[in-house]
Enzyme design. Structure first.
Site, PDB file in Angstrom:
ATOM      1  N   LYS A 205       0.939  -1.234  -0.113  1.00  0.00           N
ATOM      2  CA  LYS A 205      -0.018  -0.141  -0.088  1.00  0.00           C
ATOM      3  C   LYS A 205       0.996   1.373   0.114  1.00  0.00           C
ATOM      4  O   LYS A 205       0.874   2.179  -0.777  1.00  0.00           O
ATOM      5  CB  LYS A 205      -0.842  -0.180   1.249  1.00  0.00           C
ATOM      6  CG  LYS A 205      -1.787   1.198   1.186  1.00  0.00           C
ATOM      7  CD  LYS A 205      -2.827   0.856   2.643  1.00  0.00           C
ATOM      8  CE  LYS A 205      -3.258   2.434   2.802  1.00  0.00           C
ATOM      9  NZ  LYS A 205      -4.100   2.695   4.055  1.00  0.00           N
ATOM     10  N   GLU A 211      10.679  -4.544   4.029  1.00  0.00           N
ATOM     11  CA  GLU A 211      10.800  -6.274   3.211  1.00  0.00           C
ATOM     12  C   GLU A 211      10.219  -6.396   2.028  1.00  0.00           C
ATOM     13  O   GLU A 211      11.064  -7.173   1.015  1.00  0.00           O
ATOM     14  CB  GLU A 211       9.589  -6.564   4.268  1.00  0.00           C
ATOM     15  CG  GLU A 211      10.044  -6.820   5.551  1.00  0.00           C
ATOM     16  CD  GLU A 211       9.679  -5.768   6.646  1.00  0.00           C
ATOM     17  OE1 GLU A 211       9.164  -4.697   6.003  1.00  0.00           O
ATOM     18  OE2 GLU A 211       9.447  -5.895   7.875  1.00  0.00           O
ATOM     19  N   GLY A 264      -4.597  -1.995   5.177  1.00  0.00           N
ATOM     20  CA  GLY A 264      -3.860  -3.206   4.710  1.00  0.00           C
ATOM     21  C   GLY A 264      -4.448  -4.393   5.202  1.00  0.00           C
ATOM     22  O   GLY A 264      -4.996  -5.539   4.240  1.00  0.00           O
ATOM     23  N   ARG A 265      -4.949  -4.664   6.419  1.00  0.00           N
ATOM     24  CA  ARG A 265      -5.493  -5.913   6.942  1.00  0.00           C
ATOM     25  C   ARG A 265      -6.991  -6.033   6.529  1.00  0.00           C
ATOM     26  O   ARG A 265      -7.516  -7.134   6.853  1.00  0.00           O
ATOM     27  CB  ARG A 265      -5.496  -6.026   8.484  1.00  0.00           C
ATOM     28  CG  ARG A 265      -6.055  -4.558   9.247  1.00  0.00           C
ATOM     29  CD  ARG A 265      -5.459  -4.836  10.692  1.00  0.00           C
ATOM     30  NE  ARG A 265      -6.023  -3.582  11.449  1.00  0.00           N
ATOM     31  CZ  ARG A 265      -5.285  -2.407  11.371  1.00  0.00           C
ATOM     32  NH1 ARG A 265      -4.491  -2.334  10.680  1.00  0.00           N
ATOM     33  NH2 ARG A 265      -5.808  -1.274  12.147  1.00  0.00           N
ATOM     34  N   GLU A 350      -3.642  -5.976  15.463  1.00  0.00           N
ATOM     35  CA  GLU A 350      -3.407  -4.782  14.592  1.00  0.00           C
ATOM     36  C   GLU A 350      -4.485  -3.746  15.179  1.00  0.00           C
ATOM     37  O   GLU A 350      -4.280  -2.430  15.419  1.00  0.00           O
ATOM     38  CB  GLU A 350      -3.016  -4.743  13.454  1.00  0.00           C
ATOM     39  CG  GLU A 350      -1.732  -3.766  13.064  1.00  0.00           C
ATOM     40  CD  GLU A 350      -1.313  -3.968  11.635  1.00  0.00           C
ATOM     41  OE1 GLU A 350       0.087  -4.493  11.465  1.00  0.00           O
ATOM     42  OE2 GLU A 350      -1.605  -3.855  10.807  1.00  0.00           O
ATOM     43  N   HIS A 381      -3.314 -32.167  19.327  1.00  0.00           N
ATOM     44  CA  HIS A 381      -2.149 -32.855  19.853  1.00  0.00           C
ATOM     45  C   HIS A 381      -1.039 -31.931  19.798  1.00  0.00           C
ATOM     46  O   HIS A 381       0.088 -32.447  19.926  1.00  0.00           O
ATOM     47  CB  HIS A 381      -1.617 -33.656  18.402  1.00  0.00           C
ATOM     48  CG  HIS A 381      -2.871 -34.741  18.236  1.00  0.00           C
ATOM     49  ND1 HIS A 381      -3.006 -36.044  19.137  1.00  0.00           N
ATOM     50  CD2 HIS A 381      -4.084 -34.840  17.457  1.00  0.00           C
ATOM     51  CE1 HIS A 381      -4.171 -36.513  18.690  1.00  0.00           C
ATOM     52  NE2 HIS A 381      -4.659 -35.907  17.737  1.00  0.00           N
ATOM     53  N   LYS A 504       8.868   0.201  12.195  1.00  0.00           N
ATOM     54  CA  LYS A 504       9.371   0.410  10.753  1.00  0.00           C
ATOM     55  C   LYS A 504      10.083   1.470  10.678  1.00  0.00           C
ATOM     56  O   LYS A 504      11.185   1.376   9.895  1.00  0.00           O
ATOM     57  CB  LYS A 504       8.037   0.631   9.912  1.00  0.00           C
ATOM     58  CG  LYS A 504       7.281  -0.679   9.553  1.00  0.00           C
ATOM     59  CD  LYS A 504       6.107   0.021   8.723  1.00  0.00           C
ATOM     60  CE  LYS A 504       5.732  -1.214   7.474  1.00  0.00           C
ATOM     61  NZ  LYS A 504       4.406  -0.743   6.783  1.00  0.00           N
TER      62      LYS A 504
HETATM   63  O1  F6P Z   1       2.484  -4.322   9.833  1.00  0.00           O
HETATM   64  C1  F6P Z   1       2.466  -2.849   9.361  1.00  0.00           C
HETATM   65  C2  F6P Z   1       1.492  -2.632   8.130  1.00  0.00           C
HETATM   66  O2  F6P Z   1       1.673  -1.360   8.247  1.00  0.00           O
HETATM   67  C3  F6P Z   1       0.407  -3.344   8.061  1.00  0.00           C
HETATM   68  O3  F6P Z   1      -0.466  -2.547   8.383  1.00  0.00           O
HETATM   69  C4  F6P Z   1       0.232  -3.424   6.500  1.00  0.00           C
HETATM   70  O4  F6P Z   1      -0.310  -4.561   6.175  1.00  0.00           O
HETATM   71  C5  F6P Z   1       1.851  -3.898   6.331  1.00  0.00           C
HETATM   72  O5  F6P Z   1       2.557  -3.096   7.269  1.00  0.00           O
HETATM   73  C6  F6P Z   1       2.310  -3.873   4.918  1.00  0.00           C
HETATM   74  O6  F6P Z   1       2.347  -2.368   4.657  1.00  0.00           O
HETATM   75  P1  F6P Z   1       2.350  -1.939   2.952  1.00  0.00           P
HETATM   76  O7  F6P Z   1       1.201  -2.836   2.318  1.00  0.00           O
HETATM   77  O8  F6P Z   1       2.359  -0.705   2.884  1.00  0.00           O
HETATM   78  O9  F6P Z   1       3.685  -2.664   2.495  1.00  0.00           O
END
Ligand code: F6P
Length: 530
Positions: A205, A211, A264-265, A350, A381, A504
């Site tokens: 987003k 990452e 995002g979620r 979150e 289990h 972050k």
């Molecule tokens: O984990 C934090 C967060 O900001 C989430 O809310 C989001 O889904 C994720 O990082 C990834 O963010 P982006 O889609 O901006 O890479």
């Protein structure tokens, strides 16, 4: 004028119904055995239908008095109103001063905003071409694989849906995900694929997430190994920041926008779900959206005592805030829902892991529970010992799928065994086994204490008739609305995540050496050099 306080400004703890709940708790609650003994029909009475889902609340510590007080709490908090304002696109995300627009993604063509319909149409054109074998790569090869790079909300929802709906997927298209910055993750996702027939989706987003951008670097290098300068032509971007994707060289025709007001979620219904649409096709994707919309509508219109999402949220409030249950285990009895718990962890924690209320006061009550889980029967289990006989009481959601997706004798038998296990666990947790019952089985006296089960451990059963795009959409939307409803009761913002943003930023500062030296990093570098 920003109207963020959909619910009253005061803490819910000041409401008479909150005090009534505290008094009921302090007076001691009847056990689940007592509740069933005095009301054998409670299994039916406390069952709720929500679209194609059946929810059984009878094994929660609920009696009429508790239910009345909880329902009154939802009324006083105007939780239905909050869900309706969310659906209507009002500003409900106070700290970011914007709406939470995920439900607009699920509207049909006639009702959805034109930009959402336009993006959905572009996704459908691409998905249809890939599924028909008509989408060609830079060297003319047919595209047969898609690798989505993304983390958190840009990963967990689509990964859940692609995995859950595998029986509905195109048999010749490979869909993979890579979420971690760890190079091993990307290597695994790319293993055995051919750059010439693979598209990479950079799904972020913000398009700033380290990452995902690191994984994109790695994926571009891998693509370049097969395609040279044409590597970038195999990259699609899904983002709310198209200019950042463009700056990295992604062609504007390969950028799919997500609205900035979609968290995002909550973003599965957006272009974040592109791999799901490619896997199951645009029609089945629409069925998933329809399932979500049905539950969104029910959640935003039904009165609290008939509203499944709100009733589940009220149970969460009762367990967390009054009975002191700090965690919630979620156990789907379906292999195809094995990614449900990781998805729910982000959604719930979150959204509800907040220490500040909308009105900026500290909450006077605990907020969200720790959420964890795994599929039954594996969970039985692994960690069910602790849930049955451990010293903490942990409420459990038991999710069952009644009919198998594949209609053959082996699958039917498997589905039956899973349901039997689910029902047995629900009863064992609720009713336990008294010392006298253990003795009556002829167990040696020195083992009686060990083999006694305290019981009285709460669970909710949620049954799906079968796992389809529609019922998966319903289940996801039910948990989303439940999460938002709990936040509305507690007066916290379910749509921001400032706690994650700090980590972050600090990681970026450390990487750019704009933060004070870290002893941990010094140690890591000494270990690396040793
Ligand atoms: O984990 C934090 C967060 O900001 C989430 O809310 C989001 O889904 C994720 O990082 C990834 O963010 P982006 O889609 O901006 O890479």
């Amino acid at each position: 004028m920003v109207d963020v306080n959909a619910a009253p400004n005061e803490s819910p703890t000041t409401f008479p119904c909150w005090r009534a709940l505290a008094d009921l708790r302090d007076a001691g609650r009847p056990t689940l055995r007592d509740l069933f003994a005095s009301d054998p029909d409670r299994g039916d009475r406390l069952g709720t239908v929500c679209a194609d889902l059946w929810i059984d609340r009878s094994r929660q510590h609920l009696d009429e008095a508790v239910l009345d007080a909880l329902t009154h709490l939802a009324e006083q908090r105007d939780v239905v109103g909050f869900l309706r304002r969310t659906a209507d696109g009002e500003v409900v995300n106070g700290s970011e001063k914007r709406p939470a627009s995920h439900q607009a993604l699920r509207l049909g063509r006639d009702a959805a905003p034109s930009d959402i319909v336009a993006t959905r149409d572009r996704m459908a054109t691409l998905a249809t071409a890939i599924r028909a074998g008509e989408e060609k790569g830079a060297t003319g090869s047919t595209i047969t694989a898609l690798v989505q790079l993304g983390i958190g909300g840009s990963h967990l929802g689509p990964a859940l849906a692609v995995d859950a709906l595998a029986p509905f997927a195109h048999p010749d298209i490979e869909i993979r995900f890579s979420s971690s910055v760890d190079a091993d993750d990307l290597a695994e996702a790319l293993d055995g694929l051919d750059p010439a027939s693979t598209l990479v989706i950079a799904c972020s987003k913000s398009f700033t997430t380290i990452e995902t951008l690191t994984a994109l670097d790695g994926a571009l290098a891998w693509l370049a190994g097969g395609l040279g300068d044409a590597a970038i032509n195999h990259v699609l971007a899904v983002t709310a920041a198209p200019e950042r994707a463009k700056a990295l060289g992604v062609d504007v025709n390969r950028i799919y926008e997500i609205p900035v007001a979609v968290g995002g979620r909550f973003s599965l219904g957006s272009a974040v779900g592109l791999p799901v649409m490619v896997a199951i096709g645009p029609e089945a994707f629409d069925e998933m959206l329809d399932g979500m919309r049905v539950v969104d509508n029910l959640s935003a219109t039904e009165p609290p005592d008939e509203n499944a999402a709100i009733q589940l949220a009220l149970i969460d409030v009762w367990n967390r805030c009054h009975l002191g249950r700090s965690s919630l285990a979620v156990v789907p009895y379906a292999h195809r829902l094995r990614l449900f718990a990781p998805w729910l962890q982000q959604l719930s924690m979150e959204s509800l892991g907040k220490g500040t209320c909308e009105n900026e006061s500290d909450p006077e009550t605990p907020t969200g529970p720790t959420v964890w889980g795994a599929t039954g029967t594996d969970a039985q289990h692994a960690f069910f010992q602790l849930i049955h006989q451990g010293t903490d009481v942990i409420p459990v959601d038991l999710i069952g799928v009644v009919r198998p997706t594949v209609d053959d004798a082996r699958s039917s038998k498997g589905a039956e065994v899973l349901m039997t296990n689910l029902a047995a666990q629900a009863d064992a947790l609720a009713f336990g086994r008294t010392a006298d019952e253990v003795r009556a089985d002829g167990v040696d006296e020195d083992l009686v204490a060990h083999r006694t089960f305290p019981g009285n451990r709460p669970s909710t059963a949620i049954l799906l008739s079968e796992l389809t795009p529609s019922t998966l959409g319903q289940l996801i939307a039910l948990y989303e609305n439940r999460t938002v409803a709990m936040a509305a009761v507690l007066g916290i913002n379910p749509f921001d995540q400032w706690g994650v943003e700090l980590g972050k930023k600090m990681a970026l500062d450390l990487a750019n050496e704009s933060a004070p030296e870290s002893a941990l990093l010094r140690r890591a570098s000494a270990l690396r050099d040793s």
